[in-house]
Design an enzyme around this catalytic site. Structure first.
Site, PDB file in Angstrom:
ATOM      1  N   GLY A  17       0.852  -1.189   0.000  1.00  0.00           N
ATOM      2  CA  GLY A  17       0.000   0.000   0.000  1.00  0.00           C
ATOM      3  C   GLY A  17       0.884   1.233   0.000  1.00  0.00           C
ATOM      4  O   GLY A  17       2.094   1.154  -0.258  1.00  0.00           O
ATOM      5  N   ALA A  19       2.058   3.213   2.385  1.00  0.00           N
ATOM      6  CA  ALA A  19       3.148   3.280   3.356  1.00  0.00           C
ATOM      7  C   ALA A  19       4.304   2.383   2.911  1.00  0.00           C
ATOM      8  O   ALA A  19       5.464   2.803   2.870  1.00  0.00           O
ATOM      9  CB  ALA A  19       2.660   2.885   4.743  1.00  0.00           C
ATOM     10  N   SER A  45      -4.229  -2.425  -3.539  1.00  0.00           N
ATOM     11  CA  SER A  45      -4.146  -2.274  -2.086  1.00  0.00           C
ATOM     12  C   SER A  45      -5.307  -1.439  -1.564  1.00  0.00           C
ATOM     13  O   SER A  45      -5.898  -0.646  -2.291  1.00  0.00           O
ATOM     14  CB  SER A  45      -2.843  -1.565  -1.715  1.00  0.00           C
ATOM     15  OG  SER A  45      -1.748  -2.298  -2.190  1.00  0.00           O
ATOM     16  N   HIS A  46      -5.589  -1.593  -0.268  1.00  0.00           N
ATOM     17  CA  HIS A  46      -6.727  -0.870   0.289  1.00  0.00           C
ATOM     18  C   HIS A  46      -6.506   0.640   0.302  1.00  0.00           C
ATOM     19  O   HIS A  46      -7.467   1.407   0.370  1.00  0.00           O
ATOM     20  CB  HIS A  46      -7.037  -1.391   1.697  1.00  0.00           C
ATOM     21  CG  HIS A  46      -8.304  -0.846   2.250  1.00  0.00           C
ATOM     22  ND1 HIS A  46      -9.493  -0.870   1.545  1.00  0.00           N
ATOM     23  CD2 HIS A  46      -8.596  -0.229   3.426  1.00  0.00           C
ATOM     24  CE1 HIS A  46     -10.446  -0.306   2.274  1.00  0.00           C
ATOM     25  NE2 HIS A  46      -9.923   0.097   3.419  1.00  0.00           N
ATOM     26  N   SER A  47      -5.244   1.079   0.229  1.00  0.00           N
ATOM     27  CA  SER A  47      -4.984   2.521   0.146  1.00  0.00           C
ATOM     28  C   SER A  47      -5.768   3.174  -0.989  1.00  0.00           C
ATOM     29  O   SER A  47      -6.153   4.334  -0.895  1.00  0.00           O
ATOM     30  CB  SER A  47      -3.495   2.790  -0.100  1.00  0.00           C
ATOM     31  OG  SER A  47      -2.703   2.308   0.955  1.00  0.00           O
ATOM     32  N   GLY A  52     -11.239  10.510   0.241  1.00  0.00           N
ATOM     33  CA  GLY A  52     -11.299  11.908   0.660  1.00  0.00           C
ATOM     34  C   GLY A  52     -10.084  12.744   0.380  1.00  0.00           C
ATOM     35  O   GLY A  52     -10.151  13.674  -0.428  1.00  0.00           O
ATOM     36  N   GLY A  53      -8.961  12.456   1.005  1.00  0.00           N
ATOM     37  CA  GLY A  53      -7.809  13.315   0.787  1.00  0.00           C
ATOM     38  C   GLY A  53      -6.751  13.198   1.851  1.00  0.00           C
ATOM     39  O   GLY A  53      -6.780  12.287   2.667  1.00  0.00           O
ATOM     40  N   PHE A 141     -12.403  18.852   6.261  1.00  0.00           N
ATOM     41  CA  PHE A 141     -12.667  17.558   6.878  1.00  0.00           C
ATOM     42  C   PHE A 141     -12.963  17.786   8.350  1.00  0.00           C
ATOM     43  O   PHE A 141     -12.740  18.886   8.864  1.00  0.00           O
ATOM     44  CB  PHE A 141     -11.460  16.632   6.699  1.00  0.00           C
ATOM     45  CG  PHE A 141     -11.620  15.640   5.573  1.00  0.00           C
ATOM     46  CD1 PHE A 141     -12.192  16.010   4.381  1.00  0.00           C
ATOM     47  CD2 PHE A 141     -11.209  14.321   5.725  1.00  0.00           C
ATOM     48  CE1 PHE A 141     -12.347  15.096   3.340  1.00  0.00           C
ATOM     49  CE2 PHE A 141     -11.356  13.402   4.692  1.00  0.00           C
ATOM     50  CZ  PHE A 141     -11.929  13.789   3.508  1.00  0.00           C
ATOM     51  N   GLN A 255     -11.519   2.916  15.249  1.00  0.00           N
ATOM     52  CA  GLN A 255     -12.360   3.982  14.702  1.00  0.00           C
ATOM     53  C   GLN A 255     -13.576   3.464  13.947  1.00  0.00           C
ATOM     54  O   GLN A 255     -13.468   2.555  13.139  1.00  0.00           O
ATOM     55  CB  GLN A 255     -11.548   4.866  13.748  1.00  0.00           C
ATOM     56  CG  GLN A 255     -12.371   5.999  13.148  1.00  0.00           C
ATOM     57  CD  GLN A 255     -11.510   7.067  12.517  1.00  0.00           C
ATOM     58  OE1 GLN A 255     -11.087   6.946  11.375  1.00  0.00           O
ATOM     59  NE2 GLN A 255     -11.232   8.116  13.279  1.00  0.00           N
ATOM     60  N   HIS A 257     -16.339   4.878  11.367  1.00  0.00           N
ATOM     61  CA  HIS A 257     -16.591   6.005  10.467  1.00  0.00           C
ATOM     62  C   HIS A 257     -18.088   6.288  10.437  1.00  0.00           C
ATOM     63  O   HIS A 257     -18.884   5.366  10.323  1.00  0.00           O
ATOM     64  CB  HIS A 257     -16.084   5.668   9.064  1.00  0.00           C
ATOM     65  CG  HIS A 257     -16.004   6.857   8.155  1.00  0.00           C
ATOM     66  ND1 HIS A 257     -17.124   7.500   7.681  1.00  0.00           N
ATOM     67  CD2 HIS A 257     -14.945   7.529   7.647  1.00  0.00           C
ATOM     68  CE1 HIS A 257     -16.745   8.520   6.917  1.00  0.00           C
ATOM     69  NE2 HIS A 257     -15.423   8.552   6.883  1.00  0.00           N
ATOM     70  N   LEU A 267     -17.750   2.620   2.388  1.00  0.00           N
ATOM     71  CA  LEU A 267     -17.598   3.978   2.892  1.00  0.00           C
ATOM     72  C   LEU A 267     -18.056   5.004   1.861  1.00  0.00           C
ATOM     73  O   LEU A 267     -17.771   4.875   0.690  1.00  0.00           O
ATOM     74  CB  LEU A 267     -16.123   4.213   3.204  1.00  0.00           C
ATOM     75  CG  LEU A 267     -15.779   5.589   3.737  1.00  0.00           C
ATOM     76  CD1 LEU A 267     -16.155   5.666   5.191  1.00  0.00           C
ATOM     77  CD2 LEU A 267     -14.304   5.870   3.551  1.00  0.00           C
ATOM     78  N   GLU A 270     -15.900  11.359   4.031  1.00  0.00           N
ATOM     79  CA  GLU A 270     -16.146  12.471   4.935  1.00  0.00           C
ATOM     80  C   GLU A 270     -16.279  13.784   4.163  1.00  0.00           C
ATOM     81  O   GLU A 270     -16.889  14.739   4.642  1.00  0.00           O
ATOM     82  CB  GLU A 270     -14.952  12.572   5.904  1.00  0.00           C
ATOM     83  CG  GLU A 270     -15.103  13.597   6.981  1.00  0.00           C
ATOM     84  CD  GLU A 270     -14.242  13.262   8.194  1.00  0.00           C
ATOM     85  OE1 GLU A 270     -14.206  12.080   8.588  1.00  0.00           O
ATOM     86  OE2 GLU A 270     -13.611  14.171   8.734  1.00  0.00           O
ATOM     87  N   ARG A 301     -14.551  12.137  14.037  1.00  0.00           N
ATOM     88  CA  ARG A 301     -15.334  10.942  13.694  1.00  0.00           C
ATOM     89  C   ARG A 301     -15.871  10.218  14.918  1.00  0.00           C
ATOM     90  O   ARG A 301     -17.006   9.719  14.909  1.00  0.00           O
ATOM     91  CB  ARG A 301     -14.472   9.984  12.879  1.00  0.00           C
ATOM     92  CG  ARG A 301     -14.204  10.504  11.510  1.00  0.00           C
ATOM     93  CD  ARG A 301     -13.302   9.572  10.731  1.00  0.00           C
ATOM     94  NE  ARG A 301     -13.113  10.123   9.397  1.00  0.00           N
ATOM     95  CZ  ARG A 301     -12.268   9.615   8.508  1.00  0.00           C
ATOM     96  NH1 ARG A 301     -11.541   8.558   8.825  1.00  0.00           N
ATOM     97  NH2 ARG A 301     -12.143  10.157   7.310  1.00  0.00           N
ATOM     98  N   HIS A 369     -13.832   1.179  10.773  1.00  0.00           N
ATOM     99  CA  HIS A 369     -13.135   1.789   9.644  1.00  0.00           C
ATOM    100  C   HIS A 369     -11.615   1.773   9.755  1.00  0.00           C
ATOM    101  O   HIS A 369     -10.916   1.583   8.762  1.00  0.00           O
ATOM    102  CB  HIS A 369     -13.616   3.235   9.519  1.00  0.00           C
ATOM    103  CG  HIS A 369     -12.981   3.994   8.391  1.00  0.00           C
ATOM    104  ND1 HIS A 369     -13.114   3.591   7.072  1.00  0.00           N
ATOM    105  CD2 HIS A 369     -12.237   5.129   8.362  1.00  0.00           C
ATOM    106  CE1 HIS A 369     -12.460   4.445   6.293  1.00  0.00           C
ATOM    107  NE2 HIS A 369     -11.910   5.380   7.049  1.00  0.00           N
ATOM    108  N   GLU A 394      -0.995   2.208   8.720  1.00  0.00           N
ATOM    109  CA  GLU A 394      -2.043   1.779   9.642  1.00  0.00           C
ATOM    110  C   GLU A 394      -1.606   0.585  10.482  1.00  0.00           C
ATOM    111  O   GLU A 394      -2.062   0.407  11.610  1.00  0.00           O
ATOM    112  CB  GLU A 394      -3.333   1.441   8.869  1.00  0.00           C
ATOM    113  CG  GLU A 394      -4.528   1.230   9.784  1.00  0.00           C
ATOM    114  CD  GLU A 394      -5.836   0.972   9.041  1.00  0.00           C
ATOM    115  OE1 GLU A 394      -5.854   1.132   7.802  1.00  0.00           O
ATOM    116  OE2 GLU A 394      -6.827   0.624   9.691  1.00  0.00           O
ATOM    117  N   ARG A 405      -8.361   9.152  15.022  1.00  0.00           N
ATOM    118  CA  ARG A 405      -7.656   9.730  13.880  1.00  0.00           C
ATOM    119  C   ARG A 405      -8.554  10.738  13.175  1.00  0.00           C
ATOM    120  O   ARG A 405      -9.740  10.492  12.999  1.00  0.00           O
ATOM    121  CB  ARG A 405      -7.270   8.629  12.892  1.00  0.00           C
ATOM    122  CG  ARG A 405      -6.725   9.171  11.593  1.00  0.00           C
ATOM    123  CD  ARG A 405      -6.256   8.078  10.667  1.00  0.00           C
ATOM    124  NE  ARG A 405      -7.326   7.291  10.075  1.00  0.00           N
ATOM    125  CZ  ARG A 405      -8.138   7.712   9.110  1.00  0.00           C
ATOM    126  NH1 ARG A 405      -8.060   8.937   8.643  1.00  0.00           N
ATOM    127  NH2 ARG A 405      -9.061   6.909   8.607  1.00  0.00           N
TER     128      ARG A 405
END
Lengths: 605, 246
Positions: A17, A19, A45-47, A52-53, A141, A255, A257, A267, A270, A301, A369, A394, A405
């Site tokens: 991902g 990272a 990857s889940h990234s 959102g941003g 956000f 978390q 969401h 999802l 946001e 959140r 989330h 993560e 977060r």
């Protein structure tokens, strides 16, 4: 084991991902040979799902003028409910603008500032100045004092991952996709790499390196109902903890969401609320201003999710065959805005709800989330307890997020942590020489081969991996959610302990040969249950409320006793985690008021 | 729609047991409200056949993992709802790509190879200066790049393409679109001629025989034929210019 099977590189990155790839790029640019392992091709990857941003204090837009890293820092610390490491937050906020601008050079099509006057949905008139034309645009956000979230229309994660992977391809970094690390090779002091399973053939192989990096993302799937991708099973955290010497930090910080769609649990960003969307109840009443007069829908959140669930408990939820939900209303943002900056939301609503959100309300409810917790590292990314092991993103508890977060801080973390940890890894690998104790690698391989053989041959087992897994999911969902009590948490711990025992007795219905999905489910289950126990037990012990961890029986934050981080170890063969604690690093901003989420929640029977 | 009994006919073959020939296997499942192929295939695996191989990641039509032939047409399984399908649903792996097993195909290696071949990254001599603010770009340009960048490399356009099915070296709509994306990006400093070295061939723009299945089936609704026409037009313009200057 055949030595010619061993794959050797300077740096081994587990997870492709954002990272993982950013760490890999930094190491490769410093001249190291790097191998990235990934369950799936990096661009899946889940990234990529982050819509959102990415927060960075550029101060480019009207509502962001005057922004700087100090304000970003304050927002982040307040958002974390003073649970984060302030030294890390400082590094992060200073570096985020650099990260955003470098990505621009790597090809990310950031949305740009268009100068001119306009009126926001709430009636405020704003003007973006000519002098800022063409700089990177930013949106609002939750939990932020300024508009700070840089974005690329509706698909920020997607374009970041594609740009990042294009650099990986350009640098010729080796990527072995469909490859899973199933255990770390270590001697209790140093990590030498990982035993991996080839998900094309089912064969196992040792991957050896001077430095190993865990960047495997979150564990959302242990909740079953989660916005996370199906590959997010927390395997990286589990194999790190399984060494017996590496702790997981703050696992009870989970978390939820506010806007997962019902029933698909996908999802919607946001950005919907940041851009001016409302939350409505069954009477189409906009209820958030009742609870949060200042921040309304864009409090953090944890706070918004809590009020939503509270409002549902008060009987204001909309009934559906899938349980009660609330409405997200973005109709007043207009078709043009919805079909550009929120296009993915529009598409998701069309594909998975069969509705047009330009005209219809979106059914939403808080959904698992993100994991603030993870493999505990220091500010440079060195994992506690094992030399040569690092973690980022993560999967790590770097600890930028503490107990909550902020939206837009996760994409930013993946990249900034990737830079910071990547630098550290590159430097470390330079000083290190390649040395591998032969017998250690051989033993690690033999142990994994035996584990797989046992699973395949255990014909007198009584348990089904999928059934146990669903019980774990239900337990977490029902007992370890947004509102927590000692009673429910204790029940969860007891149930999960039972399941952990049963998991040792799984029998496969299929042959388990090759990259067999049932074998993989059975293989992952014990690690997932260990994570579930760390979350539940950590939550049970933490007798206060902080950020996303809300105890109905202890509804206040208790800085006298709990301004500390949970470290969950798992000793070999133990039935339960061993919890230890360390102080939280407060360098600049002493604990105080967050400015939202302060109104007491009346339980209302 | 409730109470429908669905029959799934699914392609089965596992390369690690080559002695068992490829075959179609049938399963039955009661339809539930809002059932997608993601839900159905997972239930088949958990309840009826835990060896069944398929790929899902995001299950939200964002990651591109789950492209399959669904009743003969390439599409993303996660967003295919059974309510839009007949009682009998045939599912096969996407052609062109190497089979991993059952419904799972190896798109990762294929796309990485093409990304290398087309050098699908920003080519620039500029050195990044961490002290400087970003270079400006007008928003319509950013949006146009974004529109092309929306490709999720799912492979539907490749599996659906007659040329790609006939010739292994055809780069397909995904990469003609990718090239178009870099051509409009002012940050990419490649001269036009360099793009055409890559795509101005039978493996590139001239391999397309215009059946347009890519355009019909792209789950992201990227105007792939338009992108192909754009690249061809740019080539023609450059050729004319060169002819004139000679």
């Amino acid at each position: 084991m055949n030595w010619s099977d061993a794959h050797i590189s300077d740096v081994l990155v587990i997870g492709a991902g954002l990272a993982g790839e950013r760490v890999a790029i930094e190491a490769a640019m410093n001249g190291h040979s790097v191998t990235i392992l990934s369950l799936v091709p990096p661009r899946r990857s889940h990234s990529t799902a982050a819509q959102g941003g990415m927060q960075a204090a550029l101060g480019n837009v009207a509502q962001g003028y005057g922004d700087n890293p100090d304000i970003h820092f304050e927002d982040t610390v307040k958002g974390s409910d003073w649970g984060c490491d302030q030294e890390v937050a400082r590094i992060f906020c200073e570096q985020a603008p650099v990260a955003v601008r470098q990505l621009s050079q790597w090809g990310v099509p950031w949305s740009r500032v268009v100068p001119g006057k306009r009126t926001l949905p709430d009636g405020t008139d704003i003007e973006d100045l000519q002098e800022k034309a063409g700089l990177i645009a930013q949106r609002q956000f939750g939990g932020t004092a300024k508009w700070r979230t840089c974005f690329a229309a509706d698909g920020t994660g997607h374009v970041l991952q594609y740009a990042m992977d294009s650099v990986v391809v350009k640098l010729g970094v080796t990527v072995h996709d469909r490859c899973e690390a199933i255990s770390l090779i270590h001697d209790g002091e140093t990590c030498f790499g990982a035993v991996t399973m080839d998900l094309r053939t089912g064969e196992i192989r040792p991957y050896l390196a001077k430095a190993t990096v865990i960047a495997t993302g979150g564990y959302g799937r242990i909740y079953g109902t989660s916005t996370n991708a199906v590959i997010n099973e927390g395997t990286g955290m589990a194999i790190a903890q399984d060494t017996g010497v590496v702790p997981l930090g703050n696992m009870e910080a989970v978390q939820f969401h506010p806007t997962g769609i019902v029933p698909a649990n996908i999802l919607v960003t946001e950005g919907c609320r940041g851009d001016g969307g409302y939350l409505l109840d069954k009477n189409l009443h906009r209820f958030m201003p009742d609870y949060e007069p200042v921040k309304q829908e864009i409090a953090s959140r944890d706070v918004v999710s809590r009020w939503m669930l509270h409002h549902i408990r008060q009987g204001f939820g909309v009934d559906s065959p899938y349980g009660p939900h609330l409405w997200l209303d973005i109709r007043h943002l207009g078709p043009e805005h919805i079909c550009t900056d929120l296009r993915e939301v529009h598409t998701i609503c069309q594909n998975f709800l069969g509705i047009d959100c330009v005209e219809a309300l979106i059914p939403v409810r808080p959904t698992q989330h993100y994991s603030m917790g993870g493999v505990r590292t220091n500010k440079n990314g060195d994992v506690y307890g094992l030399k040569s092991l690092f973690a980022a993103g993560e999967a790590a508890c770097w600890d930028l997020h503490g107990f909550n977060r902020l939206g837009g801080n996760s994409l930013a973390e993946t990249i900034v942590a990737g830079m910071v940890v990547g630098e550290r890894v590159a430097e470390f690998a330079k000083e290190q020489s390649l040395v591998f104790p032969f017998s250690l690698v051989q033993d690690a391989m033999a142990a994994q081969a035996q584990r797989l053989a046992d699973l395949r041959s255990r014909k007198n087992g009584t348990e089904d991996a999928f059934v146990l897994r669903h019980r774990m999911e239900d337990t977490l969902l029902n007992n370890v959610g947004i509102f927590r009590t000692a009673e429910a948490l204790q029940e969860a711990v007891t149930t999960l302990q039972g399941l952990y025992e049963q998991a040792q007795n799984v029998r496969l219905r299929s042959s388990g040969l090759g990259p067999n999905p049932e074998l993989l489910a059975a293989l992952h289950l014990p690690g997932m249950l260990r994570l579930a126990l760390c979350i539940s037990y950590g939550a049970l012990q933490r007798t206060e409320s902080r950020g996303s961890h809300y105890r109905e029986d202890y509804p206040r934050r208790d800085d006298d006793n709990w301004l500390k981080r949970t470290l969950a170890y798992w000793k070999p063969g133990a039935p339960m985690p061993d919890l230890q604690y360390e102080p939280v690093n407060i360098t600049e901003l002493p604990p105080g008021s967050r400015g939202y989420g302060e109104m007491p929640i009346d339980k209302g029977e | 729609m409730a109470d429908r009994l669905l029959t799934f006919s699914i392609f089965r073959y596992n390369p690690i047991t080559p002695e068992i020939p490829p075959r179609m296997q049938e399963y039955q499942l009661e339809e539930t409200m809002g059932m997608s192929l993601f839900i159905a295939l997972n239930r088949l695996r958990e309840e009826l056949d835990p060896s069944l191989m398929f790929d899902f990641v995001c299950r939200a039509a964002i990651c591109g993992s789950c492209a399959m032939l669904i009743n003969g047409r390439p599409g993303l399984a996660c967003k295919t709802l059974t309510q839009d399908m007949p009682d009998r649903i045939t599912v096969m792996p996407l052609p062109v790509f190497k089979l991993v097993g059952d419904l799972s195909v190896d798109t990762g290696v294929w796309f990485r190879h093409l990304n290398v071949r087309t050098e699908a990254w920003i080519h620039t001599d500029k050195v990044f200066n961490p002290e400087a603010i970003e270079e400006r770009m007008d928003n319509p340009t950013a949006q146009a790049i974004y529109d092309a960048e929306r490709c999720i490399e799912c492979g539907c356009c490749i599996g659906a393409c007659a040329t790609a099915n006939m010739r292994a070296d055809f780069m397909g709509a995904a990469f003609l679109n990718r090239i178009a994306r870099f051509m409009i990006d002012p940050r990419d400093e490649r001269p036009m001629a360099q793009y055409f070295d890559v795509v101005g061939t039978d493996e590139g723009v001239f391999g397309c025989i215009g059946l347009m299945a890519c355009d019909d089936l792209c789950p992201m609704e990227i105007p792939l034929q338009g992108q192909l026409a754009f690249v061809r037009r740019k080539m023609a313009q450059m050729a004319l210019k060169c002819a004139r200057c000679k």
